[in-house]
Design a protein around this motif. Structure first.
Motif, PDB file in Angstrom:
ATOM      1  N   PRO A 260      -5.657 -32.497  -1.194  1.00  0.00           N
ATOM      2  CA  PRO A 260      -6.283 -33.144  -2.354  1.00  0.00           C
ATOM      3  C   PRO A 260      -7.542 -32.453  -2.860  1.00  0.00           C
ATOM      4  N   ALA A 261      -8.260 -31.748  -1.963  1.00  0.00           N
ATOM      5  CA  ALA A 261      -9.494 -31.073  -2.363  1.00  0.00           C
ATOM      6  C   ALA A 261      -9.371 -29.584  -2.070  1.00  0.00           C
ATOM      7  N   GLY A 262      -9.679 -28.757  -3.051  1.00  0.00           N
ATOM      8  CA  GLY A 262      -9.633 -27.313  -2.862  1.00  0.00           C
ATOM      9  C   GLY A 262     -11.021 -26.711  -3.021  1.00  0.00           C
ATOM     10  N   TRP A 263     -11.363 -25.787  -2.112  1.00  0.00           N
ATOM     11  CA  TRP A 263     -12.671 -25.126  -2.188  1.00  0.00           C
ATOM     12  C   TRP A 263     -12.598 -24.003  -3.206  1.00  0.00           C
ATOM     13  N   VAL A 264     -13.554 -23.988  -4.127  1.00  0.00           N
ATOM     14  CA  VAL A 264     -13.577 -22.954  -5.159  1.00  0.00           C
ATOM     15  C   VAL A 264     -14.981 -22.387  -5.283  1.00  0.00           C
ATOM     16  N   SER A 265     -15.030 -21.163  -5.800  1.00  0.00           N
ATOM     17  CA  SER A 265     -16.297 -20.477  -6.051  1.00  0.00           C
ATOM     18  C   SER A 265     -16.196 -19.734  -7.376  1.00  0.00           C
ATOM     19  N   ASP A 266     -17.248 -19.864  -8.189  1.00  0.00           N
ATOM     20  CA  ASP A 266     -17.345 -19.097  -9.429  1.00  0.00           C
ATOM     21  C   ASP A 266     -18.821 -19.018  -9.803  1.00  0.00           C
TER      22      ASP A 266
ATOM     23  N   TYR B 244     -20.481 -23.061  -5.546  1.00  0.00           N
ATOM     24  CA  TYR B 244     -19.456 -23.415  -4.566  1.00  0.00           C
ATOM     25  C   TYR B 244     -19.231 -24.924  -4.642  1.00  0.00           C
ATOM     26  N   ARG B 245     -17.960 -25.330  -4.555  1.00  0.00           N
ATOM     27  CA  ARG B 245     -17.685 -26.762  -4.644  1.00  0.00           C
ATOM     28  C   ARG B 245     -16.214 -27.031  -4.285  1.00  0.00           C
ATOM     29  N   TYR B 246     -15.877 -28.316  -4.201  1.00  0.00           N
ATOM     30  CA  TYR B 246     -14.492 -28.735  -4.060  1.00  0.00           C
ATOM     31  C   TYR B 246     -14.011 -29.289  -5.394  1.00  0.00           C
ATOM     32  N   ASP B 247     -12.743 -29.010  -5.701  1.00  0.00           N
ATOM     33  CA  ASP B 247     -12.158 -29.472  -6.955  1.00  0.00           C
ATOM     34  C   ASP B 247     -10.700 -29.820  -6.689  1.00  0.00           C
ATOM     35  N   ALA B 248     -10.245 -30.916  -7.263  1.00  0.00           N
ATOM     36  CA  ALA B 248      -8.847 -31.324  -7.087  1.00  0.00           C
ATOM     37  C   ALA B 248      -7.891 -30.452  -7.882  1.00  0.00           C
ATOM     38  N   ILE B 249      -8.414 -29.680  -8.849  1.00  0.00           N
ATOM     39  CA  ILE B 249      -7.586 -28.878  -9.746  1.00  0.00           C
ATOM     40  C   ILE B 249      -7.760 -27.396  -9.450  1.00  0.00           C
ATOM     41  N   ASP B 250      -6.639 -26.683  -9.373  1.00  0.00           N
ATOM     42  CA  ASP B 250      -6.664 -25.231  -9.236  1.00  0.00           C
ATOM     43  C   ASP B 250      -7.132 -24.638 -10.566  1.00  0.00           C
ATOM     44  N   PRO B 251      -8.289 -23.972 -10.581  1.00  0.00           N
ATOM     45  CA  PRO B 251      -8.774 -23.457 -11.867  1.00  0.00           C
ATOM     46  C   PRO B 251      -7.885 -22.389 -12.479  1.00  0.00           C
ATOM     47  N   ASP B 252      -7.095 -21.695 -11.663  1.00  0.00           N
ATOM     48  CA  ASP B 252      -6.203 -20.666 -12.203  1.00  0.00           C
ATOM     49  C   ASP B 252      -4.974 -21.258 -12.874  1.00  0.00           C
ATOM     50  N   GLY B 253      -4.439 -22.319 -12.294  1.00  0.00           N
ATOM     51  CA  GLY B 253      -3.208 -22.894 -12.825  1.00  0.00           C
ATOM     52  C   GLY B 253      -3.398 -24.151 -13.639  1.00  0.00           C
ATOM     53  N   GLY B 254      -4.576 -24.776 -13.509  1.00  0.00           N
ATOM     54  CA  GLY B 254      -4.824 -26.012 -14.235  1.00  0.00           C
ATOM     55  C   GLY B 254      -4.052 -27.197 -13.708  1.00  0.00           C
ATOM     56  N   ARG B 255      -3.537 -27.086 -12.481  1.00  0.00           N
ATOM     57  CA  ARG B 255      -2.766 -28.168 -11.863  1.00  0.00           C
ATOM     58  C   ARG B 255      -3.393 -28.533 -10.528  1.00  0.00           C
ATOM     59  N   PRO B 256      -3.070 -29.718 -10.002  1.00  0.00           N
ATOM     60  CA  PRO B 256      -3.569 -30.055  -8.660  1.00  0.00           C
ATOM     61  C   PRO B 256      -3.119 -29.017  -7.636  1.00  0.00           C
ATOM     62  N   TRP B 257      -3.925 -28.832  -6.624  1.00  0.00           N
ATOM     63  CA  TRP B 257      -3.548 -27.929  -5.543  1.00  0.00           C
ATOM     64  C   TRP B 257      -2.271 -28.429  -4.877  1.00  0.00           C
ATOM     65  N   PRO B 258      -1.471 -27.547  -4.284  1.00  0.00           N
ATOM     66  CA  PRO B 258      -0.261 -28.003  -3.588  1.00  0.00           C
ATOM     67  C   PRO B 258      -0.591 -28.991  -2.469  1.00  0.00           C
ATOM     68  N   ALA B 259       0.351 -29.853  -2.192  1.00  0.00           N
ATOM     69  CA  ALA B 259       0.176 -30.793  -1.081  1.00  0.00           C
ATOM     70  C   ALA B 259       0.049 -30.034   0.231  1.00  0.00           C
ATOM     71  N   MET B 260      -0.707 -30.590   1.147  1.00  0.00           N
ATOM     72  CA  MET B 260      -0.871 -29.965   2.456  1.00  0.00           C
ATOM     73  C   MET B 260       0.411 -30.165   3.273  1.00  0.00           C
ATOM     74  N   PRO B 261       1.039 -29.092   3.755  1.00  0.00           N
ATOM     75  CA  PRO B 261       2.248 -29.254   4.567  1.00  0.00           C
ATOM     76  C   PRO B 261       1.987 -30.129   5.792  1.00  0.00           C
ATOM     77  N   GLY B 262       2.990 -30.900   6.160  1.00  0.00           N
ATOM     78  CA  GLY B 262       2.834 -31.788   7.309  1.00  0.00           C
ATOM     79  C   GLY B 262       2.477 -31.061   8.584  1.00  0.00           C
ATOM     80  N   ALA B 263       3.036 -29.859   8.784  1.00  0.00           N
ATOM     81  CA  ALA B 263       2.725 -29.086   9.988  1.00  0.00           C
ATOM     82  C   ALA B 263       1.256 -28.706  10.037  1.00  0.00           C
ATOM     83  N   PHE B 264       0.646 -28.468   8.884  1.00  0.00           N
ATOM     84  CA  PHE B 264      -0.783 -28.142   8.836  1.00  0.00           C
ATOM     85  C   PHE B 264      -1.610 -29.317   9.339  1.00  0.00           C
ATOM     86  N   ARG B 265      -1.374 -30.471   8.720  1.00  0.00           N
ATOM     87  CA  ARG B 265      -2.190 -31.646   9.053  1.00  0.00           C
ATOM     88  C   ARG B 265      -2.008 -32.048  10.515  1.00  0.00           C
ATOM     89  N   ALA B 266      -0.774 -32.001  10.997  1.00  0.00           N
ATOM     90  CA  ALA B 266      -0.519 -32.393  12.386  1.00  0.00           C
ATOM     91  C   ALA B 266      -1.235 -31.464  13.361  1.00  0.00           C
TER      92      ALA B 266
END
Length: 210
Positions: A63-69, A73-95
């Motif tokens: 839900p939150a992506g780290w960005v720098s410009d 530095y900050r967290y943003d729910a939107i990918d500044p390159d694509g203008g869409r929310p960041w991909p969901a975190m895979p279940g294997a990552f979170r586990a």
């Protein structure tokens, strides 16, 4: 859940631990997840507020992506390159992140941000603190995949001399509590190849950002 008595653990400082090989049982799933994330939000070289381009390529998931410009530095729910929310975190990552935090003494860790860094030989990450999160009461979980690296782990001042810790495929570093704001980084990567990733290292850094 891992057998904590069978898994090597190395204390770095108060509240900081290396879990050797902790991610090995799920390494293939983690790398598959990286491919999935990068297909939706490709790796890119972000720019620092000072206008310098980072050598390490990055992307995010969760839900939150780290960005720098140039704005900072900050967290943003939107990918500044694509203008869409960041991909969901895979279940294997979170586990894996929750399990590693538990093994290091931080139960109940549920990350909402995963920064994915891609290192090539010669890349480095200068000493810094993770200070963009709202609550420092949560630990940081960092997973190494692919090429080995030398992790630099210092104190709460930039001038503190950091320890140099070799990290290998599947190693996980967890730090929090009194070490939460420790300066840390990665020494310049050496040439090499790894069967799982070729001539790159992937690092997954999990945080509670919000």
């Amino acid at each position: 859940m891992h057998d904590l008595f069978a898994e090597p653990q190395e204390a770095l400082a108060a509240g900081a631990t290396v879990l050797r090989g902790h991610a090995l049982p799920v390494a293939e799933a983690l790398l598959a997840g990286v491919e999935q994330v990068a297909a939706a939000a490709p790796f890119r070289h972000m720019v620092t507020p000072g206008g310098f381009t980072m050598s390490v390529a990055m992307t995010n998931c969760g839900p939150a992506g780290w960005v720098s410009d140039r704005r900072g530095y900050r967290y943003d729910a939107i990918d500044p390159d694509g203008g869409r929310p960041w991909p969901a975190m895979p279940g294997a990552f979170r586990a894996l992140a929750t399990d590693a935090a538990q093994a290091a003494g931080y139960p109940g860790f549920v990350p909402d941000a995963c920064l994915v860094n891609r290192y090539r030989p010669g890349d480095r990450l200068t000493l810094h603190q993770d200070r963009n999160e709202r609550d420092y009461g949560h630990p940081i979980v960092s997973v190494s995949l692919g090429l080995p690296a030398t992790f630099l782990f210092g104190g709460d001042r930039r001038t503190d001399r950091p320890r140099r810790i070799p990290l290998h495929h599947g190693d996980v570093v967890v730090w929090g509590g009194p070490s939460r704001l420790a300066f840390h980084g990665v020494a310049p990567m050496k040439d090499g190849t790894h069967p799982a990733t070729g001539a790159i290292r992937i690092n997954l850094t999990f945080r509670v950002a919000r």
